[in-house]
Enzyme design. Structure first.
Site, PDB file in Angstrom:
ATOM      1  CD  GLU A   1      26.699 -82.575  35.554  1.00 41.53           C
ATOM      2  OE1 GLU A   1      24.885 -81.872  35.534  1.00 41.53           O
ATOM      3  OE2 GLU A   1      26.465 -82.143  36.856  1.00 41.53           O
TER       4      GLU A   1
ATOM      5  CE  LYS B   1      31.599 -79.556  34.258  1.00 40.19           C
ATOM      6  NZ  LYS B   1      30.922 -81.284  34.611  1.00 40.19           N
TER       7      LYS B   1
ATOM      8  NE  ARG C   1      39.002 -78.348  42.590  1.00 42.22           N
ATOM      9  CZ  ARG C   1      37.837 -76.934  42.149  1.00 42.22           C
ATOM     10  NH1 ARG C   1      36.997 -78.064  43.291  1.00 42.22           N
ATOM     11  NH2 ARG C   1      37.998 -77.779  41.228  1.00 42.22           N
TER      12      ARG C   1
END
Length: 709
Positions: free
Chosen positions: A213, A442, A432
């Site tokens: 994104e 983020k 992750r």
């Protein structure tokens, strides 16, 4: 007696292996007719669940803990319980005792505890394979053992201890198993991670995708996803990699972030075969949403955000759930025209599914902010969970490799494809990459930037690709470290020391060696017997002549650091690095103990191997000393890992930046931004700002894997 081979993936939960091994051992506890081997995870994993393979002497194989036991017991009738139906029921539930998820495990432990209320054995009135298998599953599962040892499950604890007393061989068997698995894992760690994860249908071609994104800069967690998708597409299967920008939220997205992502991927050596944007498909996605509504699979809803969250948590339906198709289509048109901002479109999946991701998720919402690519054309945007599976299918993605936090949303991904009758996509989850004392959210990283906690997205304290590169990480080291982690599902909190130790392997052989002396109470020293001021050419790296040469100035006048000077004793022999030995003949201190002056007598005949102190120095004659600023950093966070209720302000370190002024040898004036060097006895540094116009060069300390900042 048949001879069996028992195979298990080394990353498997031992609880999946131990029951079968213990039952086999109980047949002949002195010499069980069974051997253990370790196979590729591709063979022995069903999704994320570790399973066991049992192969008899005829080559017949069965998979799964319970199925393996049934096969084994078919040859040993004396271990069967008399009630075969009850035995089969418990064996079929055996795998559920191997999970490490306490929420899933606890009901099974409670059930077994109730079953044992008036029983000494699970089935019948004597020890059977069911007791041994269940005991082994619990014994091999650290979460289950912890629950049993708490003692709250009284009947289960009683039975557990009773079985252990009846089976004295079980503890040695597990200890041997532990040692075997540990040795195998150590051997595998030297070889690196396994990439045999069992992707299906690879013979028809592999297409992966990385969908960032554009709402921030790439961080090291994104780097893992990007590199793994690149690896499977280009190295393992010679397929296709798509980089698709998930630009469905114009409020947070900028072209700046998009361009930075492209640059960072190129720096990491990732070359996509195709770059696309979700916004390329806005019209198609709009039409797919209309189809969902017409098929009765979606509806318009104006429930406020707080109420919707509460209803989804409690498993309650929205008052709009049964609205007519015509009404929902009308509302969707209002949303598109910008006249119905309070409405959204929700998928009609379930209101009370145990998986909350399946509780009628929002698939379209209103947003009138201009989009950085489509401008003001659209007032509605699809959510990631709606757009991703559709565009994956449309673009020909065969394998969606993504981090494990999406696991609860995998059924939702599949539901979208099924509801729209689109081509299926295989999903694979990998863990992750988490690091201690590190922000990877983020949203929190953006807060730190906006609040001035850091200098920007490329701050060397940030885990962004630009941040760690500015600190001194090399791209080859970054690739090696991440690819060594592999596509494992094991979630761990990595230590940065391992990361930087990998980097040191790359920079140590090629980093030029220089000298810097701290200016704080710098000590001037004279050297009796030293030659007149002159310079000589010396290698920048003693072990690597290819690095080049530098000028080293020699003279009777030098400067050394205060801490070194304080440590000297009268007439002590020390070594001046890259020159030779000298004897301390005179030490002058002020009233506070600060050394003001030193006098040495050069003694080049001395043996440097016999001196305790080897110090750096710089001549003040024959060269221009270059002013430098040496910057070191601490972690941004004061906790290894954050909890949900932690406030960001409470866990931020108050001081994370440390600066020292120094002077360096004349060669430092030639360094460029980005150069990596080593200052002798101080460590490795990356030039952030080169020396120019009399302004000091600024260099950032590069960690090397040692403890400390």
């Amino acid at each position: 007696m048949s001879k069996y081979q028992l195979s298990v993936a080394t990353r498997a939960n031992q609880a999946a292996l131990l029951p079968v091994l213990l039952v086999a051992t109980s047949v002949n506890n002195s010499s069980p007719m069974i051997s253990i081997s370790y196979e590729d995870t591709a063979i022995l994993h069903d999704g994320d669940k570790a399973i066991v393979q049992l192969k008899d002497s005829n080559g017949t194989s069965v998979f799964g803990t319970g199925e393996s036991l049934k096969k084994l017991l078919s040859d040993f009738a004396f271990l069967h319980a008399k009630d075969e139906k009850l035995e089969s029921q418990w064996l079929s539930q055996l795998d559920s005792f191997t999970t490490l998820d306490f929420k899933a495990l606890d009901p099974q432990l409670q059930k077994l505890d109730r079953h044992l209320l008036l029983r000494s054995f699970v089935v019948g009135y004597s020890l059977s394979a069911v007791d041994i298998a269940l005991w082994g599953a619990i014994r091999g599962n650290r979460v289950a053992v912890s629950a049993v040892k708490k003692g709250s499950l009284v009947n289960l604890t009683r039975w557990y201890n009773f079985v252990e007393g009846l089976c004295p061989w079980v503890v040695p068997v597990q200890e041997a198993l532990n040692a075997s698995v540990k040795a195998k894992m150590a051997a595998m760690s030297k070889q690196g991670a396994s990439y045999n994860i069992g992707l299906e249908n690879t013979e028809n071609g592999v297409v992966t995708r990385f969908p960032p994104e554009p709402s921030g800069y790439l961080h090291i967690g994104h780097a893992k996803a990007a590199l793994l998708n690149d690896y499977f597409a280009h190295e393992k299967y010679k397929g296709t990699l798509i980089v698709r920008f998930d630009d469905t939220n114009p409020s947070n997205e900028k072209e700046e972030f998009q361009d930075a992502i492209i640059e960072d991927l190129a720096l990491m050596g990732i070359k996509p075969d195709k770059s696309t944007f979700t916004s390329d498909y806005f019209e198609e996605l709009y039409q797919y949403c209309i189809r969902m509504i017409k098929d009765g699979n979606a509806y318009a809803d104006d429930t406020d955000k707080e109420t919707m969250a509460e209803q989804r948590m409690n498993g309650e339906p929205s008052k709009r759930r049964d609205a007519s198709i015509e009404e929902s289509l009308a509302r969707f048109e209002e949303m598109k025209n910008g006249t119905g901002p309070q409405w959204c479109i929700r998928a009609k999946i379930s209101v009370d599914n145990p998986n909350k991701a399946m509780r009628d998720p929002v698939i379209y919402r209103c947003n009138t902010a201009p989009h950085h690519r489509t401008g003001t054309k659209w007032n509605i945007y699809p959510t990631y969970d709606f757009a991703c599976p559709i565009v994956d299918s449309m673009e020909g993605v065969t394998h969606a490799l993504r981090t494990i936090e999406y696991r609860d949303r995998n059924p939702q991904y599949q539901w979208m494809l099924d509801a729209l009758k689109l081509r299926p996509v295989q999903v694979w989850d990998f863990a992750r990459m988490n690091f201690i004392r590190t922000l990877l959210s983020k949203r929190k990283l953006t807060r730190c930037v906006n609040q001035g906690v850091v200098w920007g997205w490329d701050d060397p304290r940030f885990p962004t690709i630009r941040g760690i590169r500015r600190r001194g990480m090399t791209i080859p080291a970054l690739r090696e470290f991440i690819l060594k982690q592999g596509p494992s599902k094991n979630v761990t909190n990595l230590d940065w020391t391992l990361f930087w130790a990998t980097n040191k392997k790359y920079i140590d052989p090629v980093a030029p060696r220089h000298t810097a002396i701290l200016k704080d109470n710098i000590v001037k020293a004279t050297i009796k017997g030293a030659p007149a001021a002159h310079t000589e050419e010396k290698p920048k790296h003693v072990k690597n002549p290819a690095v080049g040469v530098k000028k080293v100035a020699y003279s009777p006048s030098i400067v050394i650091e205060q801490e070194d000077a304080k440590s000297f004793k009268q007439d002590e022999e020390i070594t001046l690095m890259s020159w030779g030995n000298a004897i301390v003949r005179k030490i002058e201190k002020d009233s506070t103990g600060i050394v003001k002056d030193i006098e040495f007598e050069l003694h080049l005949e001395g043996d440097f191997k016999k001196t305790e102190k080897k110090i750096t120095w710089l001549s003040t004659e024959g060269q221009e000393l270059i002013p430098v600023e040496l910057v070191d950093f601490d972690y941004l966070l004061n906790k290894d890992s954050l909890q949900e209720d932690d406030k960001l302000e409470d866990v931020l370190n108050k001081k994370t930046e440390f600066r020292d002024t120094a002077v360096a040898d004349c060669n430092v004036a030639e360094l460029k931004a980005g150069d990596i060097i080593q200052f002798e006895r101080k460590g490795f540094f990356r030039v952030d700002q080169p020396y120019a116009d009399g302004k000091p060069a600024v260099l950032f300390n590069i960690p090397t894997g040692k403890t400390g900042k």
